[in-house]
Design an enzyme around this catalytic site. Structure first.
Site, short mmCIF file in Angstrom:
data_model
loop_
_atom_site.label_atom_id
_atom_site.label_comp_id
_atom_site.label_asym_id
_atom_site.label_seq_id
_atom_site.Cartn_x
_atom_site.Cartn_y
_atom_site.Cartn_z
N HIS A 24 0.85 -1.19 0.00
CA HIS A 24 0.00 0.00 0.00
C HIS A 24 0.89 1.24 0.00
O HIS A 24 2.05 1.19 0.45
CB HIS A 24 -0.89 0.01 1.23
CG HIS A 24 -1.92 -1.07 1.24
ND1 HIS A 24 -2.97 -1.08 2.12
CD2 HIS A 24 -2.07 -2.19 0.49
CE1 HIS A 24 -3.72 -2.14 1.92
NE2 HIS A 24 -3.19 -2.84 0.93
N GLU A 26 1.09 3.78 1.86
CA GLU A 26 1.64 4.16 3.16
C GLU A 26 2.89 3.36 3.50
O GLU A 26 3.86 3.91 4.02
CB GLU A 26 0.59 3.94 4.26
CG GLU A 26 -0.66 4.78 4.11
CD GLU A 26 -1.74 4.16 3.22
OE1 GLU A 26 -2.86 4.68 3.25
OE2 GLU A 26 -1.46 3.16 2.51
N CYS A 60 -5.85 2.02 5.56
CA CYS A 60 -6.55 0.83 6.02
C CYS A 60 -6.07 0.45 7.42
O CYS A 60 -5.11 1.04 7.95
CB CYS A 60 -6.33 -0.33 5.05
SG CYS A 60 -4.67 -1.02 5.11
N CYS A 63 -2.31 -0.56 7.55
CA CYS A 63 -1.39 0.58 7.43
C CYS A 63 -1.44 1.48 8.65
O CYS A 63 -0.41 1.97 9.12
CB CYS A 63 -1.68 1.37 6.16
SG CYS A 63 -1.27 0.45 4.65
#
Length: 146
Positions: A24, A26, A60, A63
């Site tokens: 992701h 992040e 999410c 993360c």
């Protein structure tokens, strides 16, 4: 990621490109901060507490938890993630009392929210060249079959 008013790195979602569900934006950006720290001879544990992440969509749960372990200062995001959000939409991993998981941090939502929503709409309208091709629904008649 912004460290003491300086952009030190950028990241984007690499899940489809790498076929790795953990890539992701992040986490990609966090890895970039770690590399930047090494080049600058700085300890990551002294950098992250002074670093703010700016991201299009609410991180999410995975993360949000990773950022908490890294002791990030704050997260600023555009639009909420109603399905998987860890900064209040689904869970509040950033601020809940979670022993042995690092310190809580500030999350600020709504930064350039309409722009974030527009970007997502464009992305999901076919602007994602790396998206997997959806499988035909079970029982659906395939083109050319009778």
């Amino acid at each position: 990621m912004v460290y003491k008013d300086t952009v030190v790195c950028r990241g984007s979602n690499e899940v489809n490109v790498t076929k790795n569900a953990t890539r992701h934006a992040e986490l990609v950006a966090a890895d970039e901060v770690l590399s930047w720290c090494q080049k600058q001879s700085l300890a990551p544990d002294s950098v992250f507490p002074h670093t703010t992440l700016y991201v299009t969509v609410e991180p999410c749960i995975m993360c949000t938890a990773a950022l908490r372990f890294l002791r990030i200062k704050a997260v600023v995001y555009g639009c909420r993630n109603e399905r998987f959000g860890g900064c209040g939409s689904v869970l509040s991993v950033h601020s809940d009392n979670l022993p042995n998981t690092g310190k809580s941090y500030q999350c600020i939502s709504g930064h350039r929210a309409q722009e974030a929503v527009d970007m997502l709409k464009s992305f999901y309208r076919g602007q994602n060249p790396h998206a997997p091709i959806p499988k035909a629904k079970k029982g659906a008649q395939l083109e050319g079959q009778t």
